[in-house]
Design a protein around this motif. Sequence first.
Motif: not given
Length: 177
Positions: A52-53, A72
């Motif tokens: 994520d991100n 992440n």
Amino acid sequence: MRAGERYDINDADLIEMRDTTRDLTAIYNQTPRRERGKQRELIEKIFAKVGDNVHIEKAMNIDYGINTYIGNHVFINFNFTLLDCAPVTIGNNVFIGPNVQIYTAHHPLDSETRNQHTGFAEPITISNNVWIGGGSIILPGATIGDGAVIGAGSVVTKDIPENAIAFGNPCKVRKKI
């Protein structure tokens, strides 16, 4: 190849994998920044795992992609080059500066073997909470420990321990954090 054994660089299956990745990378590099959803779809196709991100600036040049695992909260700045013939692991909360190059690939030193297009590779691990300064080069087999900082322009030729500030050519630990 992934296991570190010698392989034929011009193997038809490997060429097809590289071509597919380079085609996807070319599309990524041409995708407008405001099309973040499309960019995300492309990096999920290029890399084995994307957390994520994850933000990757353009342009990037990727050899295989399928051998790279990204955690992440990762930021990769402009002009990233990745030769991932062996596994590359990029941990969580990693910041990679502009013009960073990561090379898992080796080529034989003797010209006769090299001219046969034989290669071999070693994995690279970039642990969690690492910052790699712009213009750095990470060479085959290196592991960068948790919390380490690699100074701009460094050439990482061997493992860097956790919580170290390291820089230079070759990159050496200068102090502990």
